[in-house]
Write a protein that holds these residues in place. Structure first.
Motif, short mmCIF file in Angstrom:
data_model
loop_
_atom_site.label_atom_id
_atom_site.label_comp_id
_atom_site.label_asym_id
_atom_site.label_seq_id
_atom_site.Cartn_x
_atom_site.Cartn_y
_atom_site.Cartn_z
N MET A 96 0.83 -1.19 0.00
CA MET A 96 0.00 0.00 0.00
C MET A 96 0.87 1.25 0.00
O MET A 96 2.07 1.19 0.26
N ASN A 97 0.23 2.37 -0.32
CA ASN A 97 0.95 3.64 -0.38
C ASN A 97 0.05 4.74 0.16
O ASN A 97 -1.18 4.70 -0.03
N TRP A 189 6.36 -0.21 -12.95
CA TRP A 189 6.07 1.23 -13.10
C TRP A 189 4.56 1.33 -13.03
O TRP A 189 3.94 0.72 -12.16
N TYR A 190 3.90 2.04 -13.91
CA TYR A 190 2.45 2.21 -13.82
C TYR A 190 1.69 1.11 -14.57
O TYR A 190 1.92 0.88 -15.75
N PHE A 191 0.78 0.47 -13.83
CA PHE A 191 -0.15 -0.51 -14.35
C PHE A 191 -1.55 -0.16 -13.83
O PHE A 191 -1.67 0.49 -12.79
N PRO A 192 -2.59 -0.60 -14.51
CA PRO A 192 -3.95 -0.31 -14.03
C PRO A 192 -4.31 -1.15 -12.81
O PRO A 192 -4.65 -2.33 -12.93
N THR A 193 -4.19 -0.56 -11.63
CA THR A 193 -4.49 -1.26 -10.38
C THR A 193 -5.34 -0.34 -9.50
O THR A 193 -5.55 0.83 -9.82
N LEU A 195 -4.45 0.93 -6.78
CA LEU A 195 -3.60 2.00 -6.26
C LEU A 195 -3.43 3.14 -7.25
O LEU A 195 -3.15 4.28 -6.87
N THR A 196 -3.57 2.85 -8.53
CA THR A 196 -3.31 3.87 -9.56
C THR A 196 -4.57 4.34 -10.28
O THR A 196 -4.49 5.23 -11.13
N ALA A 204 -3.32 15.07 -17.23
CA ALA A 204 -2.02 15.74 -17.07
C ALA A 204 -1.04 14.80 -16.36
O ALA A 204 0.14 14.76 -16.73
N TYR A 205 -1.53 14.07 -15.39
CA TYR A 205 -0.67 13.12 -14.65
C TYR A 205 -0.18 12.03 -15.59
O TYR A 205 1.01 11.68 -15.59
N VAL A 206 -1.10 11.48 -16.38
CA VAL A 206 -0.72 10.42 -17.33
C VAL A 206 0.28 10.95 -18.35
O VAL A 206 1.24 10.26 -18.72
#
Length: 255
Positions: A96-97, A189-193, A195-196, A204-206
């Motif tokens: 977790m984050n 790195w970034y995956f569709p989860t 947390l994300t 803008a973040y993407v």
């Protein structure tokens, strides 16, 4: 030349946090490769849903409803399941984050992240190795992050735990190699989860993420399941203490 297979037939794998995102993808991919799976997570409904998917693939699936911080309970439950068979694969995926800036991190946040991401991973790895030692073989896989390698803008405690997992992977590989136990890590790195999910709805973040990613896209969950199967299979028998970054090239930049 003989190429070892990615076959996990009749192996028994444990995946913590195995009902969502990366953990679910790994658990299902292990079943597709022939393994029986134990999944650990907090939600009974989500556990039952993944169990149905895995059993639909013709494999056995055991569920343990628990927070990974309660590793004493988890160890007792796994002990029951493995009473008559070897434990072959253990994946420390649960994590977790809390995206607090360093000046805002509270002691409560610190303790929660440390215990979930790092302390539980160590003591569950210790338990797994004790079981694998008896069977004279095993694969332990820690899900770290690019944040364990490269500085992130927020989430300092998360990044610290993921860096610790990378170093833990090296040390455990060194200690447990004599028992024929391979210990490796994966750094996504970034995956569709879960947390994300909200972050990936922010254009803008993407855009910022893609600017830092040479392949210019977010990862697909199947692209992390593949390395997880590889590291669990005979194809990786001579690999230990390593972290594979599944990141579209993000860590090339080192920023």
């Amino acid at each position: 030349m003989y190429l070892p297979g990615f076959d996990l037939k009749d192996k028994l794998a444990v995946v913590t946090g195995g009902t969502k995102g990366i953990g679910k993808a790994i658990a299902v991919s292990y079943a597709e490769a022939g393994a029986d799976v134990i999944i650990i997570a907090r939600s009974e409904d989500e556990l039952l849903a993944v169990k149905e998917t895995i059993e639909g693939l013709g494999r056995n699936c055991h569920i343990i409803q628990s927070d990974v911080k309660d590793y004493t309970y988890i160890k007792a439950e796994v002990e029951k399941i493995t009473a008559t068979r070897n434990l072959d694969i253990w994946v420390n995926n649960a994590g977790m984050n809390i995206r607090s800036e360093a000046l805002e991190v509270s002691e409560e946040e610190w303790e929660t992240i440390i215990q979930t991401n790092m302390k539980s991973a160590f003591f569950l790895s210790q338990f797994a190795a004790q079981k694998m030692k008896d069977g004279e073989q095993g694969k332990i896989i820690n899900i770290s992050s690019v944040g364990g390698h490269t500085a992130l803008r927020t989430g300092v405690v998360y990044a610290m735990t993921k860096s610790a997992l990378i170093q833990m992977t090296k040390n455990l590989a060194l200690e447990w190699g004599k028992y024929n136990i391979n210990v490796n890590a994966i750094g996504p790195w970034y995956f569709p989860t879960s947390l994300t999910e909200k972050l990936l709805q922010d254009e803008a973040y993407v855009s910022d993420i893609l600017d830092r990613t040479p392949l210019k896209r977010i990862g697909n969950l199947s692209e992390i399941a593949g390395p997880a199967v590889f590291l669990a299979s005979p194809a990786s028998d001579y690999i230990t203490g390593q972290t594979i970054f599944v990141d579209g090239g993000m860590t090339i930049y080192g920023f």
